[in-house]
Design an enzyme around this catalytic site. Structure first.
Site, PDB file in Angstrom:
ATOM      1  N   ALA A 149       0.830  -1.205   0.000  1.00  0.00           N
ATOM      2  CA  ALA A 149       0.000   0.000   0.000  1.00  0.00           C
ATOM      3  C   ALA A 149       0.868   1.260   0.000  1.00  0.00           C
ATOM      4  CB  ALA A 149      -0.935  -0.007   1.210  1.00  0.00           C
ATOM      5  N   LYS A 169       9.109   2.051   9.399  1.00  0.00           N
ATOM      6  CA  LYS A 169       9.487   1.840  10.802  1.00  0.00           C
ATOM      7  C   LYS A 169      10.805   1.089  10.961  1.00  0.00           C
ATOM      8  CE  LYS A 169       7.265   0.294  15.064  1.00  0.00           C
ATOM      9  NZ  LYS A 169       6.064  -0.337  15.622  1.00  0.00           N
ATOM     10  N   SER A 206       4.613  -6.345   6.654  1.00  0.00           N
ATOM     11  CA  SER A 206       3.860  -7.597   6.479  1.00  0.00           C
ATOM     12  C   SER A 206       3.864  -8.105   5.040  1.00  0.00           C
ATOM     13  CB  SER A 206       2.407  -7.409   6.919  1.00  0.00           C
ATOM     14  OG  SER A 206       2.352  -7.200   8.297  1.00  0.00           O
ATOM     15  N   THR A 207       3.947  -7.180   4.061  1.00  0.00           N
ATOM     16  CA  THR A 207       3.823  -7.609   2.659  1.00  0.00           C
ATOM     17  C   THR A 207       4.796  -8.736   2.324  1.00  0.00           C
ATOM     18  OG1 THR A 207       2.947  -5.508   1.892  1.00  0.00           O
ATOM     19  CG2 THR A 207       4.112  -6.836   0.258  1.00  0.00           C
ATOM     20  N   ALA A 226       3.719 -12.276   3.046  1.00  0.00           N
ATOM     21  CA  ALA A 226       2.533 -12.855   2.402  1.00  0.00           C
ATOM     22  C   ALA A 226       2.955 -14.030   1.541  1.00  0.00           C
ATOM     23  CB  ALA A 226       1.818 -11.800   1.572  1.00  0.00           C
ATOM     24  N   GLY A 247       0.559 -16.857   0.255  1.00  0.00           N
ATOM     25  CA  GLY A 247      -0.411 -17.393  -0.698  1.00  0.00           C
ATOM     26  C   GLY A 247      -0.425 -16.648  -2.013  1.00  0.00           C
ATOM     27  N   GLU A 272      -7.698 -20.666  -2.603  1.00  0.00           N
ATOM     28  CA  GLU A 272      -7.580 -20.578  -1.148  1.00  0.00           C
ATOM     29  C   GLU A 272      -8.990 -20.573  -0.585  1.00  0.00           C
ATOM     30  OE1 GLU A 272      -5.074 -17.396   0.202  1.00  0.00           O
ATOM     31  OE2 GLU A 272      -3.393 -18.061  -0.983  1.00  0.00           O
ATOM     32  N   ASP A 300       0.403   1.164  15.246  1.00  0.00           N
ATOM     33  CA  ASP A 300       0.777   2.586  15.392  1.00  0.00           C
ATOM     34  C   ASP A 300      -0.143   3.515  14.594  1.00  0.00           C
ATOM     35  OD1 ASP A 300       2.994   1.578  16.807  1.00  0.00           O
ATOM     36  OD2 ASP A 300       4.124   1.385  14.933  1.00  0.00           O
ATOM     37  N   HIS A 302      -5.729 -16.630  11.526  1.00  0.00           N
ATOM     38  CA  HIS A 302      -5.408 -17.566  10.434  1.00  0.00           C
ATOM     39  C   HIS A 302      -5.500 -18.983  10.994  1.00  0.00           C
ATOM     40  CE1 HIS A 302      -3.457 -19.599   7.134  1.00  0.00           C
ATOM     41  NE2 HIS A 302      -3.500 -18.470   6.444  1.00  0.00           N
ATOM     42  N   ARG A 329     -12.038 -18.472   5.964  1.00  0.00           N
ATOM     43  CA  ARG A 329     -11.057 -18.596   7.030  1.00  0.00           C
ATOM     44  C   ARG A 329     -11.660 -18.659   8.438  1.00  0.00           C
ATOM     45  NH1 ARG A 329      -6.190 -14.734   5.731  1.00  0.00           N
ATOM     46  NH2 ARG A 329      -5.903 -16.310   4.116  1.00  0.00           N
ATOM     47  N   HIS A 369      -3.946 -12.778  12.709  1.00  0.00           N
ATOM     48  CA  HIS A 369      -3.342 -12.660  11.382  1.00  0.00           C
ATOM     49  C   HIS A 369      -3.617 -11.318  10.723  1.00  0.00           C
ATOM     50  CE1 HIS A 369      -1.843 -14.011   7.535  1.00  0.00           C
ATOM     51  NE2 HIS A 369      -3.018 -13.823   6.940  1.00  0.00           N
ATOM     52  N   ARG A 423     -12.064 -11.149   6.157  1.00  0.00           N
ATOM     53  CA  ARG A 423     -11.442 -10.940   4.851  1.00  0.00           C
ATOM     54  C   ARG A 423     -11.329 -12.249   4.071  1.00  0.00           C
ATOM     55  NH1 ARG A 423      -6.128 -11.466   3.128  1.00  0.00           N
ATOM     56  NH2 ARG A 423      -5.465 -11.901   5.253  1.00  0.00           N
ATOM     57  N   LEU A 431      -3.504  -8.057  -0.361  1.00  0.00           N
ATOM     58  CA  LEU A 431      -2.524  -7.415  -1.252  1.00  0.00           C
ATOM     59  C   LEU A 431      -3.267  -6.659  -2.349  1.00  0.00           C
ATOM     60  CD1 LEU A 431       0.181 -10.245  -1.658  1.00  0.00           C
ATOM     61  CD2 LEU A 431       0.382  -8.161  -0.309  1.00  0.00           C
TER      62      LEU A 431
HETATM   63  C1  SIN Z   1      -2.048 -17.349   3.302  1.00  0.00           C
HETATM   64  O1  SIN Z   1      -1.185 -17.537   2.446  1.00  0.00           O
HETATM   65  O2  SIN Z   1      -2.716 -18.251   3.795  1.00  0.00           O
HETATM   66  C2  SIN Z   1      -2.278 -15.953   3.775  1.00  0.00           C
HETATM   67  C3  SIN Z   1      -2.830 -15.160   2.683  1.00  0.00           C
HETATM   68  C4  SIN Z   1      -3.759 -14.131   3.221  1.00  0.00           C
HETATM   69  O3  SIN Z   1      -3.724 -13.792   4.396  1.00  0.00           O
HETATM   70  O4  SIN Z   1      -4.591 -13.656   2.440  1.00  0.00           O
END
Ligand code: SIN
Length: 575
Positions: free
Chosen positions: A26, A45, A52-53, A56, A58, A124, A223, A244, A293, A354, A389, A395
């Site tokens: 982002a 930071k 976090s990116t 990732a 998946g 997924e 933050d 997760h 999820r 997560h 989500r 992403l």
């Molecule tokens: C994952 O790979 O399970 C995480 C992907 C996500 O949080 O969308």
């Protein structure tokens, strides 16, 4: 409730057009696109690639396959969001998503390709189609991050400050006009400084460190949400923290960032079983292990409660050596580094914190409720996630809404230029009339320090509360919640408010941010008396449509005020 963090007076000042805080997808996309319209200062930071990116695994979801459509992606997203998605925000995400992913490819991102040369797509949880693009097998975030950082290197007009914790918003006549920050480095821009800007974009990522065990890196201490709340912005849907389902179980007392086992492993055929080998998700949902999820996390927790087992097992032995090595090299290495060989034994898994589906409330151009302040990515609540989500939409959200923010910034910078020509008095703003909000009054930077000194470190919490906040939140506000547990959390968090820090420092600022964010999550979770998405109340086990709406939280004076706003553009079921 404090409205600024106690800190030393800014020892340096820098001016720019746009300050972007955060260097995940982002922040980087916003910075790259905004630089086409003005000067950008990008603040992060830790190191540029530490957010976090890059974790990732998946992938990134988009209707790229010829047989797929944005409408089907929309339906899966709405179903996962259990009635609380903003349909128009989701429509924006899924219709603009495919072209945005193609632009990411043009920029240099190498997604894995199928034999025919098209982007290879996996499934997924919650997706009825293969629509997850991935890179390096299971290193999608790292590849996107690499490509964006390479583009950043070649871009002009972006200055970067690393190792900087953003402290508070600078306000000028009701508008965000910059930030104060603390640079944890050496050199000219060290210690507390001020960035003055025409617009501020928060892309600070998540808040997973509010909990003991999380997939989030250590920098994810909420933050951005805390800063926005102190400045008076509205936050919403904070009760919807996504757990997760399949995080590697490292023992009951494991804390900090835990190894993620991507949903894509289930997408490629892995099964969830209990110690007896029973596939307990079969029969619980039509998609079994590939249910959304929240459903899988609840299925795992329920089975753990039924069997008394401390964890469940993810069996992916049948995928075979070749497949594991090609498709999931990162996860394979991570399992082996913890003494598990997924080729010969099932992986022990439990749910862990997560993703924050809620955050700073924005419209579809990233505007928050404070003029001049934008939010993007996990820190924002655009309305696309609702109560839960959909996998790999995060992403995509960071990408699509960053591009939209850049367009809004273009308009804002043009309007500011016109206003400056029309009203020379406004030049005062860039000549030093910027003010910092404190206690509802507008004070200069020097006065901020004077006030801070007068008050000692009131409201700034001792770093030792950090671990206690995590313990309280995991014990009472985790996957399974109740009125009793949430009341305990509220009481114990309130008690921590008296533990003030000896003086300002990064750990004290982070602990203070965590405390505010945790208190806001508990306030919202206590209000929502139903079970929906990732908010699971054992005392209200069903969804209740009287709760079809959002809990909007603000700091008002000394209290956190949470109000319920009924839904506007939501659908409860798929069409
Ligand atoms: C994952 O790979 O399970 C995480 C992907 C996500 O949080 O969308």
């Amino acid at each position: 409730m404090i409205d600024t963090l106690v800190a030393n007076a800014p020892g340096w000042t820098v001016e720019t057009d746009v300050v972007v805080i955060g260097s995940g997808i982002a922040g980087l996309v916003t910075a790259l696109k905004a630089a086409e319209h003005g000067r950008v200062l990008l603040v992060t930071k830790a190191l540029l690639d530490a957010g976090s990116t890059r974790w990732a695994q998946g992938g990134i979801a988009a209707a790229l396959a010829p047989e797929d459509t944005p409408e089907e992606h929309l339906e899966d997203t709405l179903v996962a969001g259990v009635g609380l998605c903003d349909v128009e925000a989701v429509r924006t995400l899924v219709t603009e998503g495919p072209a945005a992913v193609r632009r990411l490819i043009e920029l240099g991102t190498h997604f894995d390709l199928a034999e025919d040369g098209t982007v290879s797509l996996t499934r997924e949880g919650g997706h009825h189609r293969r629509r997850i693009a991935h890179a390096g097998g299971d290193a999608t975030g790292a590849e996107i991050s690499r490509a964006l950082l390479a583009a950043l290197k070649h871009s002009e007009g972006i200055e970067v400050i690393e190792h900087a914790l953003v402290l508070d918003l600078i306000m000028d006549r009701g508008r965000a006009a910059g930030v104060t920050l603390h640079v944890m480095g050496e050199g000219q821009r060290d210690g507390v400084g001020a960035v003055r800007a025409k617009a501020v974009v928060l892309a600070t990522g998540g808040l997973g460190q509010v909990f003991s065990a999380t997939t989030n890196p250590t920098v994810s201490t909420g933050d951005g949400v805390a800063l926005a709340m102190r400045a008076g912005a509205e936050v919403t849907d904070l009760e919807f923290v996504q757990f997760h389902p399949t995080v590697m179980f490292l023992g009951p007392d494991a804390t900090g960032q835990q190894p993620l086992i991507s949903e894509a492993v289930r997408g490629e055929g892995a099964h969830l079983v209990d110690a007896s080998g029973t596939r307990f998700m079969v029969g619980r949902h039509e998609l079994a292990e590939l249910a959304p999820r929240d459903v899988v996390a609840k299925g795992i927790m329920n089975r753990m409660l039924e069997t008394g087992e401390s964890h469940m097992l993810l069996d992916a032995r049948h995928l075979g050596r070749r497949f594991w090595e090609d498709r999931f090299p990162t996860i394979l290495a991570s399992c082996r580094s913890h003494g598990i060989d997924p080729l010969t034994e099932p992986i022990p898994v439990v749910p862990a914190a997560h993703y924050a589906s809620g955050g700073i409330r924005t419209d579809r151009h990233g505007h928050t409720t404070l003029p001049g302040l934008y939010a993007c990515g996990e820190v924002a609540c655009t309305g696309v996630h609702g109560a839960n989500r959909l996998a790999s939409n995060s992403l995509l959200e960071g990408l699509v809404f960053a591009e939209r923010i850049a367009l809004a910034l273009r308009d804002e910078l043009e309007a500011a230029a016109v206003a400056q020509q029309d009203a020379p008095a406004r030049a005062l703003l860039s000549a030093g009339a910027v003010t910092i909000r404190r206690g509802g009054a507008a004070l200069s930077g020097d006065l901020l320090v004077a006030a801070g000194r007068r008050e000692g470190t009131a409201g700034l919490l001792d770093p030792s509360v950090h671990g206690e906040i995590q313990r309280i939140m995991s014990a009472h506000c985790g996957v399974l919640r109740s009125a009793e547990g949430l009341a305990t959390a509220r009481r114990e968090l309130a008690a921590l408010a008296g533990r003030t820090a000896a003086g300002p420092c990064v750990e004290a600022w982070e602990a203070t941010n965590l405390h505010l964010v945790a208190s806001a999550i508990v306030a919202a979770a206590g209000r929502r008396e139903e079970t929906r998405g990732s908010h699971w109340r054992e005392d209200f086990p069903e969804a209740d449509d009287r709760w079809l709406g959002h809990l909007v939280t603000r700091v008002q004076g000394a209290v956190l005020a949470t109000r319920f706003e009924p839904s506007r553009s939501y659908r409860t079921t798929a069409a």
